[in-house]
Design a protein around this motif. Structure first.
Motif, PDB file in Angstrom:
ATOM      1  N   UNK A 255     -13.060 -10.235  23.446  1.00 35.64           N
ATOM      2  CA  UNK A 255     -12.173  -9.445  22.586  1.00 35.64           C
ATOM      3  C   UNK A 255     -11.329  -8.464  23.386  1.00 35.64           C
ATOM      4  N   UNK A 256     -10.053  -8.406  23.023  1.00 37.66           N
ATOM      5  CA  UNK A 256      -9.144  -7.375  23.525  1.00 37.66           C
ATOM      6  C   UNK A 256      -8.680  -6.572  22.317  1.00 37.66           C
ATOM      7  N   UNK A 257      -8.735  -5.254  22.398  1.00 37.92           N
ATOM      8  CA  UNK A 257      -8.266  -4.385  21.323  1.00 37.92           C
ATOM      9  C   UNK A 257      -6.796  -4.040  21.541  1.00 37.92           C
ATOM     10  N   UNK A 258      -6.022  -4.049  20.447  1.00 37.07           N
ATOM     11  CA  UNK A 258      -4.628  -3.607  20.526  1.00 37.07           C
ATOM     12  C   UNK A 258      -4.329  -2.754  19.301  1.00 37.07           C
ATOM     13  N   UNK A 259      -3.666  -1.624  19.523  1.00 41.02           N
ATOM     14  CA  UNK A 259      -3.241  -0.789  18.415  1.00 41.02           C
ATOM     15  C   UNK A 259      -1.968  -0.065  18.754  1.00 41.02           C
ATOM     16  N   UNK A 260      -1.136   0.138  17.736  1.00 43.21           N
ATOM     17  CA  UNK A 260       0.088   0.907  17.912  1.00 43.21           C
ATOM     18  C   UNK A 260       0.031   2.193  17.115  1.00 43.21           C
ATOM     19  N   UNK A 261       0.343   3.315  17.738  1.00 48.91           N
ATOM     20  CA  UNK A 261       0.397   4.624  17.088  1.00 48.91           C
ATOM     21  C   UNK A 261      -0.965   4.997  16.510  1.00 48.91           C
ATOM     22  N   UNK A 262      -1.095   5.142  15.175  1.00 48.78           N
ATOM     23  CA  UNK A 262      -2.399   5.445  14.614  1.00 48.78           C
ATOM     24  C   UNK A 262      -3.374   4.319  14.901  1.00 48.78           C
ATOM     25  N   UNK A 263      -2.855   3.082  14.976  1.00 52.94           N
ATOM     26  CA  UNK A 263      -3.714   1.961  15.332  1.00 52.94           C
ATOM     27  C   UNK A 263      -4.284   2.116  16.728  1.00 52.94           C
ATOM     28  N   UNK A 281     -11.258  -5.205  26.838  1.00 54.86           N
ATOM     29  CA  UNK A 281     -10.141  -4.351  27.203  1.00 54.86           C
ATOM     30  C   UNK A 281      -9.472  -3.716  26.008  1.00 54.86           C
ATOM     31  N   UNK A 282      -8.582  -2.776  26.291  1.00 62.12           N
ATOM     32  CA  UNK A 282      -7.827  -2.050  25.272  1.00 62.12           C
ATOM     33  C   UNK A 282      -6.377  -1.893  25.709  1.00 62.12           C
ATOM     34  N   UNK A 283      -5.459  -2.272  24.827  1.00 63.33           N
ATOM     35  CA  UNK A 283      -4.044  -1.981  25.016  1.00 63.33           C
ATOM     36  C   UNK A 283      -3.659  -0.976  23.939  1.00 63.33           C
ATOM     37  N   UNK A 284      -3.340   0.233  24.361  1.00 64.08           N
ATOM     38  CA  UNK A 284      -2.951   1.260  23.385  1.00 64.08           C
ATOM     39  C   UNK A 284      -1.472   1.551  23.583  1.00 64.08           C
ATOM     40  N   UNK A 363     -14.044   0.609  30.312  1.00 64.45           N
ATOM     41  CA  UNK A 363     -13.112  -0.521  30.272  1.00 64.45           C
ATOM     42  C   UNK A 363     -11.819  -0.188  31.017  1.00 64.45           C
ATOM     43  N   UNK A 364     -11.197  -1.219  31.576  1.00 68.26           N
ATOM     44  CA  UNK A 364      -9.843  -1.065  32.100  1.00 68.26           C
ATOM     45  C   UNK A 364      -8.890  -1.066  30.909  1.00 68.26           C
ATOM     46  N   UNK A 422      -3.757  -8.570  31.161  1.00 70.39           N
ATOM     47  CA  UNK A 422      -4.696  -9.588  30.678  1.00 70.39           C
ATOM     48  C   UNK A 422      -5.268 -10.393  31.828  1.00 70.39           C
ATOM     49  N   UNK A 423      -4.442 -10.707  32.805  1.00 70.86           N
ATOM     50  CA  UNK A 423      -4.930 -11.418  33.986  1.00 70.86           C
ATOM     51  C   UNK A 423      -5.913 -10.563  34.773  1.00 70.86           C
ATOM     52  N   UNK A 424      -5.676  -9.264  34.774  1.00 70.42           N
ATOM     53  CA  UNK A 424      -6.565  -8.343  35.497  1.00 70.42           C
ATOM     54  C   UNK A 424      -7.946  -8.289  34.887  1.00 70.42           C
ATOM     55  N   UNK A 425      -8.024  -8.216  33.549  1.00 74.23           N
ATOM     56  CA  UNK A 425      -9.328  -8.042  32.920  1.00 74.23           C
ATOM     57  C   UNK A 425     -10.071  -9.368  32.764  1.00 74.23           C
TER      58      UNK A 425
END
Length: 427
Positions: A255-263, A281-284, A363-364, A422-425
């Motif tokens: 699983x990779x988490x992604x959220x924008x703003x409040x997300x 991982x997490x992409x914020x 996490x990275x 994504x390649x990094x994690x």
């Protein structure tokens, strides 16, 4: 009437980060009759009962435009000042001021927010202000996306159970190399995807062969719940979806988490809590580090840059009618906390759960932010980067981009940053 998907709705204009990480405190731990500091009290006037009276009054309103609604509010306020006496003027006005913030920012069935969003004149004017981005327009649903999935979710705010909804998209048929990976996504303030999840953010992952689970916000669109909590309890919903749906129906997914703003704040807050171990991982994207800092930034906009706009839209001077002034900021948040967010939503507006999650998690993470963001100021990225508890990964800084505009302004660079991460994690 269905509302459009929003990355971050305009009036949630937000955040200068505030101070150290704080522990969440529940309303049950506080004396119910505690009085807000520095606010005049009267033996003849019960502030708690009046706050309830305000909420009951608002639930009965059927105005069809902002100016009519605010005229009714001011008429009620003036009548009550006459009833309770001039000595209670300050508290009555500030209880109304705090409630307006509560209604717009937290109440699921917000009359103020609904009328504001449906105002074809003032809403476009707000979005046109410098540094504020437009809505993410949906192109329908991604190929293969099924009907909305319902999941019973425990509401840790009050122990009840409500139905949360999400949309699941299988990986692109022509790409199988990432079939064992799912991006779990959550949208912005009062955002929903009931009109479609085919937006630039999701396309980034779908076109790379990732599966997508997009969770609809609580108290918004199809999902149940009475209050928006700016990530505090939405993060519990995400955990439930991964544990009780994704890991059951689609086992062995990374699983990779992604959220924008409040997300983004929601996903960061999730990392401050016990969460599934298959999160890699997490992409914020343009998230805020603390709820209180977010709200203080909104308040500053309301008393500054947006003061004239708000008066034009509502027909009311907020400083005059509700004592919403820069000097009253601390008092207003004390009242908001004491009479509305804690007792009604069991929410701590002083929490810094997003920052706590970033600091705690190993996490990275990929941080994305525009330097011209007038909704969640760029200083948030600097704060989050400084306290990050995981391995350092170069953030994607979008020069002169507004809120949520990094991808639109720099599509190739944005895609390269996400792909590199994504390649990094995943190696």
């Amino acid at each position: 009437m269905k509302k459009k998907y929003l990355l971050m709705t305009g009036m949630a204009l937000t955040i200068a980060v505030s101070g150290p990480v704080q522990t969440v405190v529940h309303a049950a731990n506080l004396p119910s009759e505690k009085l807000a500091k520095n606010v005049k009290q009267s033996q003849e006037f019960n502030a708690k009962e009046y706050a309830d009276e305000i909420m009951e009054f608002m639930q009965k309103q059927d105005a069809t435009d902002l100016k009519s609604l605010f005229k009714a509010i001011v008429d009620k306020e003036n009548s009550d000042i006459t009833t309770y006496g001039a000595k209670n003027t300050e508290q009555i006005k500030m209880l109304w001021g705090a409630y307006i913030f509560f209604d717009f920012g937290f109440v699921g069935q917000s009359k103020i927010f609904e009328l504001f969003q449906n105002n074809t004149k003032c809403y476009p004017q707000l979005k046109a202000l410098p540094g504020l981005s437009d809505d993410n327009q949906s192109n329908g649903f991604l190929p293969g996306t099924g009907e909305a999935i319902a999941l019973p979710v425990k509401n840790n705010a009050d122990g009840s159970t409500f139905t949360s909804y999400a949309y699941y998209t299988p990986h692109k048929e022509s790409i199988t190399e990432n079939a064992d990976k799912t991006v779990v996504m959550h949208g912005g303030f009062r955002g929903n995807i009931d009109s479609g999840n085919d937006i630039p953010e999701t396309r980034t992952f779908y076109d790379k062969g990732y599966k997508i689970l997009y969770i609809d916000n609580r108290a918004t669109s199809k999902s149940g719940g009475d209050y928006v909590t700016l990530g505090q309890y939405e993060s519990d919903d995400v955990i439930a979806w991964i544990k009780d749906y994704l890991n059951v129906q689609h086992a062995n997914q990374k699983v990779v988490l992604y959220g924008g703003s409040m997300g983004a704040a929601t996903m960061m807050s999730m990392l401050a809590k016990a969460h599934p171990e298959n999160i890699h991982g997490l992409i914020e994207n343009c998230g805020y580090a603390s709820t209180r800092g977010e709200l203080e930034y909104v308040y500053g906009m309301v008393t500054g840059l947006l003061k004239g706009f708000i008066k034009s839209a509502t027909g009311v001077d907020f400083a005059e009618s509700f004592l919403v002034t820069k000097d009253n900021s601390d008092k207003m948040f004390e009242i908001l906390d004491q009479y509305y967010t804690r007792p009604k939503a069991n929410m701590d507006i002083n929490n810094s759960l997003p920052a706590e999650g970033v600091q705690k998690s190993k996490l990275t993470k990929l941080f994305i932010h525009g330097t011209l963001d007038r909704v969640v100021p760029f200083s948030n990225l600097e704060t989050l980067e400084a306290i990050n508890g995981g391995p350092y990964y170069e953030p994607f800084i979008a020069d002169k981009a507004g809120h949520g505009e990094a991808q639109a302004k720099y599509p190739a660079e944005y895609d390269a940053a996400v792909q590199g991460y994504l390649e990094n994690i995943f190696g």
